[in-house]
Design an enzyme around this catalytic site. Structure first.
Site, PDB file in Angstrom:
ATOM      1  N   GLU A 172       0.847  -1.192   0.000  1.00 38.67           N
ATOM      2  CA  GLU A 172       0.000   0.000   0.000  1.00 38.67           C
ATOM      3  C   GLU A 172       0.882   1.242   0.000  1.00 38.67           C
ATOM      4  O   GLU A 172       1.730   1.399   0.876  1.00 38.67           O
ATOM      5  CB  GLU A 172      -0.872  -0.070   1.252  1.00 38.67           C
ATOM      6  CG  GLU A 172      -1.935   0.974   1.329  1.00 38.67           C
ATOM      7  CD  GLU A 172      -2.866   0.728   2.527  1.00 38.67           C
ATOM      8  OE1 GLU A 172      -3.128  -0.445   2.878  1.00 38.67           O
ATOM      9  OE2 GLU A 172      -3.290   1.715   3.123  1.00 38.67           O
ATOM     10  N   TYR A 174     -13.508  11.084   8.427  1.00 38.91           N
ATOM     11  CA  TYR A 174     -12.689   9.870   8.529  1.00 38.91           C
ATOM     12  C   TYR A 174     -13.500   8.825   9.304  1.00 38.91           C
ATOM     13  O   TYR A 174     -13.219   8.496  10.433  1.00 38.91           O
ATOM     14  CB  TYR A 174     -11.386  10.222   9.256  1.00 38.91           C
ATOM     15  CG  TYR A 174     -10.297   9.166   9.280  1.00 38.91           C
ATOM     16  CD1 TYR A 174     -10.432   7.949   8.638  1.00 38.91           C
ATOM     17  CD2 TYR A 174      -9.120   9.413   9.971  1.00 38.91           C
ATOM     18  CE1 TYR A 174      -9.406   7.004   8.687  1.00 38.91           C
ATOM     19  CE2 TYR A 174      -8.095   8.483  10.013  1.00 38.91           C
ATOM     20  CZ  TYR A 174      -8.254   7.273   9.373  1.00 38.91           C
ATOM     21  OH  TYR A 174      -7.248   6.344   9.432  1.00 38.91           O
TER      22      TYR A 174
HETATM   23  N1  UDP Z   1      -0.205   4.889  12.963  1.00 42.49           N
HETATM   24  C1  UDP Z   1       1.148   4.880  13.207  1.00 42.49           C
HETATM   25  N2  UDP Z   1       1.833   3.715  13.137  1.00 42.49           N
HETATM   26  C2  UDP Z   1       1.220   2.532  12.824  1.00 42.49           C
HETATM   27  C3  UDP Z   1      -0.164   2.545  12.594  1.00 42.49           C
HETATM   28  C4  UDP Z   1      -0.856   3.736  12.648  1.00 42.49           C
HETATM   29  O1  UDP Z   1       1.732   5.906  13.468  1.00 42.49           O
HETATM   30  O2  UDP Z   1       1.913   1.506  12.771  1.00 42.49           O
HETATM   31  C5  UDP Z   1      -0.930   6.176  13.040  1.00 42.49           C
HETATM   32  C6  UDP Z   1      -0.937   6.917  11.722  1.00 42.49           C
HETATM   33  O3  UDP Z   1      -0.872   8.288  11.993  1.00 42.49           O
HETATM   34  C7  UDP Z   1      -2.301   6.553  11.162  1.00 42.49           C
HETATM   35  C8  UDP Z   1      -3.146   6.522  12.416  1.00 42.49           C
HETATM   36  O4  UDP Z   1      -2.277   5.980  13.396  1.00 42.49           O
HETATM   37  O5  UDP Z   1      -2.754   7.522  10.268  1.00 42.49           O
HETATM   38  C9  UDP Z   1      -4.408   5.713  12.303  1.00 42.49           C
HETATM   39  O6  UDP Z   1      -4.107   4.404  11.894  1.00 42.49           O
HETATM   40  P1  UDP Z   1      -5.208   3.360  11.431  1.00 42.49           P
HETATM   41  O7  UDP Z   1      -4.556   2.042  11.377  1.00 42.49           O
HETATM   42  O8  UDP Z   1      -6.401   3.546  12.289  1.00 42.49           O
HETATM   43  O9  UDP Z   1      -5.515   3.885   9.974  1.00 42.49           O
HETATM   44  P2  UDP Z   1      -6.341   3.209   8.770  1.00 42.49           P
HETATM   45  O10 UDP Z   1      -6.389   1.741   9.036  1.00 42.49           O
HETATM   46  O11 UDP Z   1      -7.667   3.898   8.754  1.00 42.49           O
HETATM   47  O12 UDP Z   1      -5.520   3.539   7.588  1.00 42.49           O
END
Ligand code: UDP
Length: 371
Positions: A304, A352
């Site tokens: 991704e 979001y």
């Molecule tokens: N995040 C991070 N490290 C990780 C995973 C997430 O810093 O390993 C932070 C990052 O800023 C991200 C936010 O946490 O945008 C939210 O992550 P989430 O997995 O909820 O995002 P999604 O699955 O919606 O892409």
């Protein structure tokens, strides 16, 4: 003449369509893509349900929403426990005692909490004003540096000091040995994939694919008394007030001739140099296989890559900072003047949203609409 024209067959559109049809309304659903289900669409590749628009793990605390989706699919007991990979060092997510032990060698919750407190104090943060300060005050500088800083910068295209704090508050921090990413009462993945679930929601409802609403708006509007629009709100108004900002995502998907690539559904690459944010190995959402009998000798992975959105790209994530939220507010006021149209979903409301929140919001709107 239809009672409702529903633009977009993602979760918001599908729930609204179902509720309207169940109340005897005549409904037409259109989608500009050649498939239903919006970004929760899953494609069957050798029995593996590939999450074509990124990983979707259903989780909710709302019993009403959980009961609702269970009418259309059986859910497996998948629990999201992603692994963070920082230059080959592996850490448990979300941040919990396994993470703290690996990072600092601490063993008890008391030691972990003292370590976080020490780093928070050294950084001198009292009231976190942005994502960087929020992250340090939640988990300390070491975890911020290795597991948050690089990942977040890649995902959002700007440094943590320029991002809103709420984004990181999505992630739990726990002083327990619990690797379950979500603090949710209910969690799982639909057996047979999300597409099948949305197909069931749309059962008996007319759907036309490959139809671009904004290109033929006048003709399509003439077909129905009411419109439910789930596309991007700024696109609806032809960007009259300027563009809202989104993040887009690009996937490089491969079918591999091996049974197990990474041993987990999601591995986050949290350093700044690795160009992708995460790798998804789709079969683990189904525990390797499901009722359809995936070929166990193969696997499908998706790398991704996060990218800035520009016109023509697929918008995935709204960037809910002050500038964009203020602009959205102006669009929302314009939307209120469109008496025939309901705006909904992640793009229609520029939020979001998680999947359960989208469903809850569609159900709420239906209650108002059909009361
Ligand atoms: N995040 C991070 N490290 C990780 C995973 C997430 O810093 O390993 C932070 C990052 O800023 C991200 C936010 O946490 O945008 C939210 O992550 P989430 O997995 O909820 O995002 P999604 O699955 O919606 O892409």
């Amino acid at each position: 003449m239809y009672d409702y024209l529903i633009v977009g067959s993602g979760l918001y559109g599908a729930v609204f369509a179902r509720e309207a049809a169940d109340r005897g309304k005549k409904v037409l659903v259109i989608d500009r893509r050649d498939h239903i289900a919006g970004n929760v669409y899953t494609k069957n590749v050798e029995g593996i349900h590939v999450h074509e628009y990124g990983a979707h793990i259903f989780h909710t605390n709302l019993k009403q929403v959980w009961d609702y989706v269970n009418r259309f699919a059986q859910f497996n007991r998948f629990t999201n426990s992603p692994v963070a990979n920082y230059r080959g060092e592996l850490y448990s997510l979300p941040f919990n005692m396994y993470t703290f032990n690996r990072m600092w060698g601490v063993v008890t919750p008391e030691e972990a909490s003292a370590k976080i407190e020490e780093q928070r104090r050294a950084a001198g943060i009292t009231e976190p004003k942005n994502l960087e300060e929020q992250a340090i005050s939640l988990v300390g500088t070491d975890i911020y540096e290795k597991l948050i800083k690089g990942y977040t910068k890649k995902q959002w295209g700007r440094p943590c000091s320029e991002l809103p704090a709420f984004i990181i508050r999505r992630l739990p921090v726990r002083l327990t040995f619990d690797n379950n990413y979500f603090n949710a009462l209910y969690q799982g993945i639909p057996v047979g994939g999300y597409t099948k679930m949305v197909e069931r929601m749309l059962d008996g409802i007319e759907v036309r694919l490959g139809v671009d609403y904004l290109e033929q708006k006048a003709e399509l509007d003439a077909l129905a008394h009411r419109v439910v629009y789930t596309g991007a709100i700024d696109a609806y108004f032809d960007y009259a007030l300027g563009e809202l900002e989104y993040r887009s995502v690009r996937f490089e998907t491969e079918l591999l001739d091996q049974p197990n690539f990474q041993g987990v559904a999601a591995m986050n690459y949290t350093d700044e140099e690795t160009p992708w944010t995460r790798i998804i190995e789709h079969k683990w959402f189904q525990f390797g296989k499901d009722d359809n009998g995936a070929d166990l000798s193969k696997t499908v992975i998706s790398r991704e890559f996060s990218a800035p959105w520009k016109k023509g790209d697929e918008p995935y994530y709204p960037v809910n900072n002050e500038r964009n939220n203020a602009l959205y507010e102006e669009y929302r006021r314009m939307a209120e003047q469109e008496e025939k149209v309901i705006f909904g979903g992640r793009l229609g409301e520029y939020k979001y949203y998680d999947m359960d929140a989208v469903i809850a919001s569609a159900l709420k709107k239906c209650e108002e609409e059909f009361s």
